[in-house]
Design an enzyme around this catalytic site. Structure first.
Site, mmCIF file in Angstrom:
data_model
loop_
_atom_site.group_PDB
_atom_site.id
_atom_site.type_symbol
_atom_site.label_atom_id
_atom_site.label_comp_id
_atom_site.label_asym_id
_atom_site.label_seq_id
_atom_site.Cartn_x
_atom_site.Cartn_y
_atom_site.Cartn_z
ATOM 1 N N GLY A 10 -13.082 -1.930 21.886
ATOM 2 C CA GLY A 10 -13.534 -1.066 20.787
ATOM 3 C C GLY A 10 -14.194 0.187 21.339
ATOM 4 O O GLY A 10 -14.853 0.142 22.372
ATOM 5 N N ARG A 82 6.541 -7.382 21.457
ATOM 6 C CA ARG A 82 7.269 -7.581 20.203
ATOM 7 C C ARG A 82 8.684 -8.065 20.495
ATOM 8 O O ARG A 82 9.385 -7.527 21.333
ATOM 9 C CB ARG A 82 7.316 -6.254 19.436
ATOM 10 C CG ARG A 82 7.507 -6.467 17.972
ATOM 11 C CD ARG A 82 7.709 -5.166 17.202
ATOM 12 N NE ARG A 82 7.692 -5.514 15.790
ATOM 13 C CZ ARG A 82 6.683 -5.298 14.986
ATOM 14 N NH1 ARG A 82 5.612 -4.712 15.435
ATOM 15 N NH2 ARG A 82 6.742 -5.666 13.725
ATOM 16 N N ASP A 115 -16.938 -6.773 27.408
ATOM 17 C CA ASP A 115 -16.723 -8.032 28.135
ATOM 18 C C ASP A 115 -15.236 -8.351 28.349
ATOM 19 O O ASP A 115 -14.846 -8.823 29.420
ATOM 20 C CB ASP A 115 -17.455 -9.198 27.448
ATOM 21 C CG ASP A 115 -17.181 -9.278 25.962
ATOM 22 O OD1 ASP A 115 -16.445 -8.414 25.433
ATOM 23 O OD2 ASP A 115 -17.693 -10.207 25.309
ATOM 24 N N THR A 137 -20.363 -1.178 25.132
ATOM 25 C CA THR A 137 -20.267 -1.869 23.854
ATOM 26 C C THR A 137 -21.435 -1.451 22.985
ATOM 27 O O THR A 137 -22.577 -1.364 23.465
ATOM 28 C CB THR A 137 -20.291 -3.406 23.973
ATOM 29 O OG1 THR A 137 -20.659 -3.962 22.715
ATOM 30 C CG2 THR A 137 -21.265 -3.923 25.014
ATOM 31 N N ASP A 139 -22.532 -3.319 20.844
ATOM 32 C CA ASP A 139 -23.260 -4.570 20.583
ATOM 33 C C ASP A 139 -24.349 -4.845 21.629
ATOM 34 O O ASP A 139 -25.210 -5.701 21.409
ATOM 35 C CB ASP A 139 -22.287 -5.759 20.580
ATOM 36 C CG ASP A 139 -21.323 -5.720 19.411
ATOM 37 O OD1 ASP A 139 -21.468 -4.826 18.565
ATOM 38 O OD2 ASP A 139 -20.431 -6.575 19.361
ATOM 39 N N ASP A 141 -24.133 -6.445 24.382
ATOM 40 C CA ASP A 141 -24.146 -7.854 24.793
ATOM 41 C C ASP A 141 -23.585 -8.110 26.192
ATOM 42 O O ASP A 141 -23.104 -9.201 26.478
ATOM 43 C CB ASP A 141 -23.408 -8.717 23.748
ATOM 44 C CG ASP A 141 -21.973 -8.273 23.522
ATOM 45 O OD1 ASP A 141 -21.567 -7.264 24.126
ATOM 46 O OD2 ASP A 141 -21.259 -8.930 22.748
ATOM 47 N N ARG A 183 -21.110 -9.562 17.164
ATOM 48 C CA ARG A 183 -20.356 -10.825 17.036
ATOM 49 C C ARG A 183 -21.187 -12.014 17.518
ATOM 50 O O ARG A 183 -21.310 -13.003 16.846
ATOM 51 C CB ARG A 183 -19.081 -10.772 17.875
ATOM 52 C CG ARG A 183 -18.102 -9.733 17.451
ATOM 53 C CD ARG A 183 -16.956 -9.678 18.433
ATOM 54 N NE ARG A 183 -16.126 -10.868 18.351
ATOM 55 C CZ ARG A 183 -15.198 -11.077 17.425
ATOM 56 N NH1 ARG A 183 -14.982 -10.156 16.508
ATOM 57 N NH2 ARG A 183 -14.482 -12.166 17.431
HETATM 58 O O1 F6P Z 1 -17.436 -3.359 19.860
HETATM 59 C C1 F6P Z 1 -17.618 -4.701 19.457
HETATM 60 C C2 F6P Z 1 -17.459 -4.762 18.008
HETATM 61 O O2 F6P Z 1 -18.242 -3.752 17.542
HETATM 62 C C3 F6P Z 1 -17.861 -6.077 17.342
HETATM 63 O O3 F6P Z 1 -19.179 -6.173 16.955
HETATM 64 C C4 F6P Z 1 -16.917 -6.140 16.173
HETATM 65 O O4 F6P Z 1 -16.705 -7.447 15.769
HETATM 66 C C5 F6P Z 1 -15.702 -5.541 16.725
HETATM 67 O O5 F6P Z 1 -16.130 -4.540 17.625
HETATM 68 C C6 F6P Z 1 -14.766 -5.006 15.708
HETATM 69 O O6 F6P Z 1 -13.734 -4.333 16.360
HETATM 70 P P1 F6P Z 1 -12.355 -3.921 15.714
HETATM 71 O O7 F6P Z 1 -12.515 -3.815 14.254
HETATM 72 O O8 F6P Z 1 -12.050 -2.616 16.376
HETATM 73 O O9 F6P Z 1 -11.389 -4.978 16.095
#
Ligand code: F6P
Length: 359
Positions: A10, A82, A115, A137, A139, A141, A183
């Site tokens: 992300g 695919r 991670d 991240t 998050d 984490d 998460r």
């Molecule tokens: O970057 C981590 C995070 O922000 C999580 O907290 C969240 O669950 C996830 O990304 C969502 O990512 P996407 O919607 O891009 O799959």
């Protein structure tokens, strides 16, 4: 020397600042830099590999997103391919990736990611790839580093949302439940919740008891405070229960969490008789310009990653261990995910302020 840079997982505010700092630091050493587009897809022929010069990184340090684009479905060890019938089969394309990197004359890779990307980089390192990581991240984490860039921006975005919810919740005597990202770790919920003066904060590290949450709300009511702002991390779950999971994820993606805010709003309304509303802050937390703190951390990480390449710190990631930027083995960082330390003074301070964690 020719190095490559990729951004995976992300996105997070500050990615462009890392890219800019790494490119300028590398060019300063007389190195050439390539940008691999869309995680590892560029090295698997599914996207491009582009030269990164001063021109490409001019004026990008303050921008959100990533000029290299990203994906959280690009694990070369289980790459979704695919099939003619439209279905997906996961294939190990790591050897192909290593060969393509060799053919492009890439001497080392700087992989910027969370991670998932760190685990991929670790596996590539064991297969001989010369890779250095930059942890990313919102998050926060990732272990081994005090913080990751993007987190501060996300906290500020969430805090501003809480500020705004206060006035409307108070005007209507409502309970508003806001869902933030996180998460497995509740850092965004905790930090934004305390900074924004939320009344209840629910995080994955503390499974909540619905009746305790409702009691906190009713206690405020008895004190003449008729509104509440509840901040819940997407990974929060009730004691003895499970996380709220959204519909299907795409092939190669981890399962999508979400729905806790609406679930809680309905339950709190039922149990307390108070009018409740919910909102999901979602990807707003990942967008926008990085804060000054994130730009600085990202810039320091980018420069330090190039230094780590020069020092041959393969299989290491750069990390903030205040006041220094250090390198730590990726293996160590991955040993266990970073979680909110329940003995941390921020948790204790929040409790003393009367914030309920639902426990
Ligand atoms: O970057 C981590 C995070 O922000 C999580 O907290 C969240 O669950 C996830 O990304 C969502 O990512 P996407 O919607 O891009 O799959």
């Amino acid at each position: 020397m020719r190095i490559a840079i990729s951004t995976g997982g992300g996105d997070a505010p500050g990615l462009n600042a890392v890219i800019r700092a790494a490119v300028l630091t590398a060019i300063d050493r007389g190195w050439h830099v390539l940008g691999i587009k869309k995680g590892y897809a560029g090295l698997l022929g599914d996207d491009e590999v582009i030269p990164l010069t001063r021109d490409e990184v001019r004026g990008i340090g303050h921008l959100g997103g990533t000029i290299l684009r990203t994906t959280n479905r690009g694990n070369p060890f289980s790459y979704p391919v695919r099939q003619p019938d439209g279905s997906f089969v996961e294939m190990d394309r790591s050897d192909e990736l290593l060969e393509n990197a060799r053919n492009l004359g890439i001497n080392a890779l700087i992989s910027i990611g969370g991670d998932g990307s760190l685990a991929i980089a670790q596996k590539l390192a064991t297969k001989g790839m010369r890779v250095v990581c930059v942890p990313k991240t919102i998050d926060n984490d990732v272990s081994g580093t005090l913080s990751t860039f993007g987190f501060d921006t996300a906290v500020n975005t969430a805090m501003e949302a809480i500020d705004k919810l206060h006035t409307t919740a108070e005007s209507h005597d409502r309970v508003i439940v806001m869902e933030v990202m996180g998460r497995h770790a509740g850092f965004i919920a905790l930090h934004s919740g305390v900074a924004g003066a939320a009344h209840v904060i629910l995080i994955p590290e503390i499974p909540y008891d619905l009746s305790v949450v409702c009691e906190a709300i009713m206690t405020r009511e008895r004190r003449g405070r008729f509104f509440d702002v509840v901040v819940a991390a997407e990974g929060a779950y009730p004691k003895g229960g499970t996380e709220s999971v959204m519909g299907d994820s795409m092939p190669g993606q981890s399962r999508r969490l979400g729905g806790i805010a609406e679930r809680l709003a309905q339950q709190i309304q039922e149990k307390t008789g108070k009018e409740c509303r919910s909102l999901v802050l979602g990807h707003l937390q990942r967008g926008g310009m990085p804060t000054g703190y994130d730009r600085l951390l990202a810039t320091r990480f980018g420069g330090a990653a190039v230094q780590a390449v020069e020092d041959g710190k393969w299989g290491h990631m750069v990390a903030l261990q205040s006041p220094n930027i250090v390198t730590v083995p990726i293996e160590e960082a991955l040993r266990q995910p970073k979680k909110v330390d329940l003995g941390h003074d921020l948790v204790r301070t929040a409790r003393r302020l009367g914030i309920s964690f639902g426990d």
